[in-house]
Design an enzyme around this catalytic site. Structure first.
Site, PDB file in Angstrom:
ATOM      1  N   GLY A   1       0.820  -1.210   0.000  1.00 29.04           N
ATOM      2  CA  GLY A   1       0.000   0.000   0.000  1.00 29.04           C
ATOM      3  C   GLY A   1       0.849   1.253   0.000  1.00 29.04           C
TER       4      GLY A   1
ATOM      5  N   LYS B   1     -14.596  -0.198  12.761  1.00 33.19           N
ATOM      6  CA  LYS B   1     -13.819   0.042  13.987  1.00 33.19           C
ATOM      7  C   LYS B   1     -14.532  -0.577  15.197  1.00 33.19           C
ATOM      8  CE  LYS B   1     -11.977   4.361  12.131  1.00 33.19           C
ATOM      9  NZ  LYS B   1     -12.000   5.821  12.183  1.00 33.19           N
TER      10      LYS B   1
ATOM     11  N   LEU C   1      -3.700   6.875  18.258  1.00 33.73           N
ATOM     12  CA  LEU C   1      -4.118   6.826  19.670  1.00 33.73           C
ATOM     13  C   LEU C   1      -3.927   5.418  20.245  1.00 33.73           C
ATOM     14  CD1 LEU C   1      -7.453   8.888  19.516  1.00 33.73           C
ATOM     15  CD2 LEU C   1      -5.231   9.667  20.354  1.00 33.73           C
TER      16      LEU C   1
ATOM     17  N   GLY D   1       0.969   4.910   3.594  1.00 32.19           N
ATOM     18  CA  GLY D   1       2.167   4.148   3.223  1.00 32.19           C
ATOM     19  C   GLY D   1       3.343   5.051   2.879  1.00 32.19           C
TER      20      GLY D   1
ATOM     21  N   ASP E   1     -17.498   2.915   8.045  1.00 33.59           N
ATOM     22  CA  ASP E   1     -16.139   2.951   8.579  1.00 33.59           C
ATOM     23  C   ASP E   1     -16.142   2.840  10.106  1.00 33.59           C
ATOM     24  OD1 ASP E   1     -13.247   3.348   8.080  1.00 33.59           O
ATOM     25  OD2 ASP E   1     -13.556   5.135   9.290  1.00 33.59           O
TER      26      ASP E   1
ATOM     27  N   LYS F   1      -8.380  -1.863   7.881  1.00 37.10           N
ATOM     28  CA  LYS F   1      -9.401  -2.472   8.748  1.00 37.10           C
ATOM     29  C   LYS F   1     -10.010  -3.749   8.163  1.00 37.10           C
ATOM     30  CE  LYS F   1     -11.254   1.712   9.025  1.00 37.10           C
ATOM     31  NZ  LYS F   1     -10.099   2.611   8.934  1.00 37.10           N
TER      32      LYS F   1
ATOM     33  N   GLU G   1     -14.460  12.066   2.801  1.00 34.48           N
ATOM     34  CA  GLU G   1     -14.054  11.407   1.556  1.00 34.48           C
ATOM     35  C   GLU G   1     -14.587  12.262   0.399  1.00 34.48           C
ATOM     36  OE1 GLU G   1     -12.162   8.667   1.242  1.00 34.48           O
ATOM     37  OE2 GLU G   1     -11.966   8.529   3.408  1.00 34.48           O
TER      38      GLU G   1
ATOM     39  N   GLY H   1     -11.577  19.160   3.416  1.00 36.48           N
ATOM     40  CA  GLY H   1     -10.887  17.888   3.204  1.00 36.48           C
ATOM     41  C   GLY H   1     -11.092  16.892   4.323  1.00 36.48           C
TER      42      GLY H   1
END
Length: 378
Positions: A11, A240, A171, A16, A236, A141, A225, A222
Site C-alpha cells: 500500500g 472500527k 491513539l 504508506g 467505517d 481495517k 471522503e 478535506g
C-alpha cells in the site's frame, strides 16, 4: 544487541508514503536505539518492487523518497522499476513474490509485512504469511473485519501481530484495552466517537448551523471522503466497532452490527449522483437533524455519532449524550473513547486526540513496528 528489521510494505497511498518518509527521517534516532528498519520490498495494487537479494540488501533511502514522489503524482510503481535498483513483478506474480520473500526471511532474519492498503485482497495473504513466522502490522481495517475464520488465524499469533492504527490512528486504543483485559479488569461498556468527520459534523450542528452546510464545509476542508456519503453511511465506524467488539470477545460479524446511516437508501451512491446529493439531497435532511438536536437539548444533552459496545449489543449511530461528558464536550475532528470497567465504573477511562490523518496514522504504524523489535534482537 542491535535489531535489524526487514520490512515489506503493501500500500503506497497517503499512509504508506508517510510511513516511508518517517522511516527515512528517523534513521539517526533509530541508529542511537540500536535499530535498523530495512525496506526490502514495496507494492501497490498493480505490482511489487523488491530487492533481488532480500537477505542482504534493501531499497535505499533516496530510492524510497523518489518512489513516494512518483506515487503521490498518481503514477504507478512501474514508472520507477527501470532504474535497476530492484526487480518488478506485476499481476498474479505480485502475491507469489510476497510469499517468496516471506518464506526466505520468515525463518532466517524474520520479516514484518505492513498492510497500509485499503484492500480486501490482502486478507488471505496476511493469514498465510503469519504461518511463515512473519510479523504483521495492519492499518487496513478489512482483514480484521472479514470472516471470523480469517480473524482467528491472524490474532492467534498475538506476539507477531499489531493493529493499533486500525482504530483511532495513532491513539493507544487497542493497547489500552488489551492492558485492561489482561489485568483481569472486565470491560463492560465502550462508547466512542471514532470518526473525525462525523465528530466534526455533530459538534458543528449544535450551534444551529444547518446539517447540509456543515457537511459541505467539512468536504471543502478535506475532512470527508470525496463522496461524503462514504463517511455519513457509518460503515467505517462500524468496522472500527467490530474490531473493538471482537477484542472484547464478541463473536460477531459486520452484519450483526446495527448501523444508522445519516442519509436514506434512496440517496445512496448507486441511486443518486453525488452532485444531486450535495445540492438537493443534503438540504432535505436538515429539518429532521435539527429536530433531533432540539429534542436532545431539551434533555440537557447533545447528539454524537457513536459506537456503543456492551454485553450482546454493538451498534453505531446517533445517540444523545450528556453535554458534560467527554463525548459531549468533543469539538472538532478529535476521536474520543470512553471505557467502562470494574476499575473505571463511575468515571470512564477516556482516550482523546486526533484519530485520523496520514501523519498520525503512519506514526501509529511505525510505533507498532518498533513494538516488535525484541523479536529481531538476535
Amino acid at each position: 544487541m542491535a535489531a535489524n528489521i526487514p520490512l515489506l510494505l503493501m500500500g503506497c497511498g497517503g499512509v504508506g508514503r508517510q510511513l516511508l518518509h518517517n522511516i527515512v527521517s528517523c534513521r539517526n534516532l533509530h541508529s542511537k536505539q540500536g535499530l535498523r528498519l530495512r525496506v526490502v520490498g514495496v507494492c501497490d495494487s498493480k505490482c511489487i518492487l523488491v530487492k533481488p537479494d532480500v537477505l542482504l540488501s534493501e531499497l535505499n533511502d533516496d530510492f524510497l523518497l523518489q518512489l513516494c514522489k512518483i506515487k503521490s503524482s498518481g503514477s504507478s510503481l512501474q514508472e520507477i522499476a527501470n532504474s535497476g535498483e530492484c526487480q518488478v513483478f506485476s499481476g498474479q506474480e505480485t502475491e507469489k513474490k510476497v510469499m517468496d520473500v516471506a518464506r526466505i526471511l520468515g525463518k532466517s532474519s524474520g520479516l514484518v509485512v505492513v498492510d497500509c492498503s485499503a484492500s480486501s485482497e490482502t486478507i488471505s495473504l496476511l493469514s498465510q504469511v503469519v504461518n511463515l513466522y512473519c510479523c504483521v502490522v495492519i492499518a487496513n481495517k478489512k482483514p480484521l473485519t472479514s470472516s471470523l475464520e480469517y480473524y482467528d488465524k491472524l490474532v492467534s499469533r498475538t506476539r507477531r501481530i499489531r493493529y493499533e492504527s486500525t482504530v483511532g490512528a495513532g491513539l493507544p486504543v487497542i493497547s489500552t484495552i488489551n492492558r485492561i483485559i489482561s489485568s483481569g479488569d472486565p470491560i463492560f461498556r465502550i462508547m466512542g466517537s471514532l470518526s473525525g468527520t462525523l465528530g466534526y459534523v455533530m459538534s458543528q450542528v449544535e450551534g444551529g448551523r444547518p446539517f447540509s452546510q456543515v457537511v459541505n464545509n467539512a468536504k471543502s476542508l478535506g475532512y470527508t471522503e470525496p463522496d461524503p456519503r462514504d463517511d455519513l453511511s457509518g460503515t467505517d465506524v462500524a468496522r472500527k466497532a467490530l474490531i473493538l467488539a471482537r477484542l472484547l470477545g464478541h463473536r460477531i460479524n459486520m452484519d450483526n452490527i446495527k448501523v444508522e446511516s445519516l442519509y436514506p437508501v434512496e440517496m445512496g451512491p448507486d441511486v443518486m449522483l453525488l452532485e444531486e446529493f450535495l445540492v438537493n439531497g443534503l438540504p432535505s435532511l436538515d429539518k429532521d437533524i435539527q429536530k433531533r438536536i432540539d429534542s436532545a437539548a431539551s434533555n440537557g444533552n447533545v447528539l454524537r455519532y457513536v459506537c456503543l459496545i456492551e454485553e450482546s449489543r454493538c451498534e453505531v449511530g446517533v445517540q444523545e449524550v450528556s453535554k458534560d461528558s467527554a463525548l459531549g464536550r468533543l469539538k472538532g475532528s478529535d476521536n474520543v473513547l470512553e471505557i467502562y470497567s470494574r476499575c473505571y465504573s463511575e468515571q470512564p477511562l477516556v482516550i482523546q486526540g486526533a484519530g485520523a490523518g496520514n501523519d498520525t496514522t503512519a506514526a501509529g504504524v511505525l510505533s507498532d513496528i518498533l513494538d516488535l523489535q525484541d523479536l529481531f534482537r538476535h
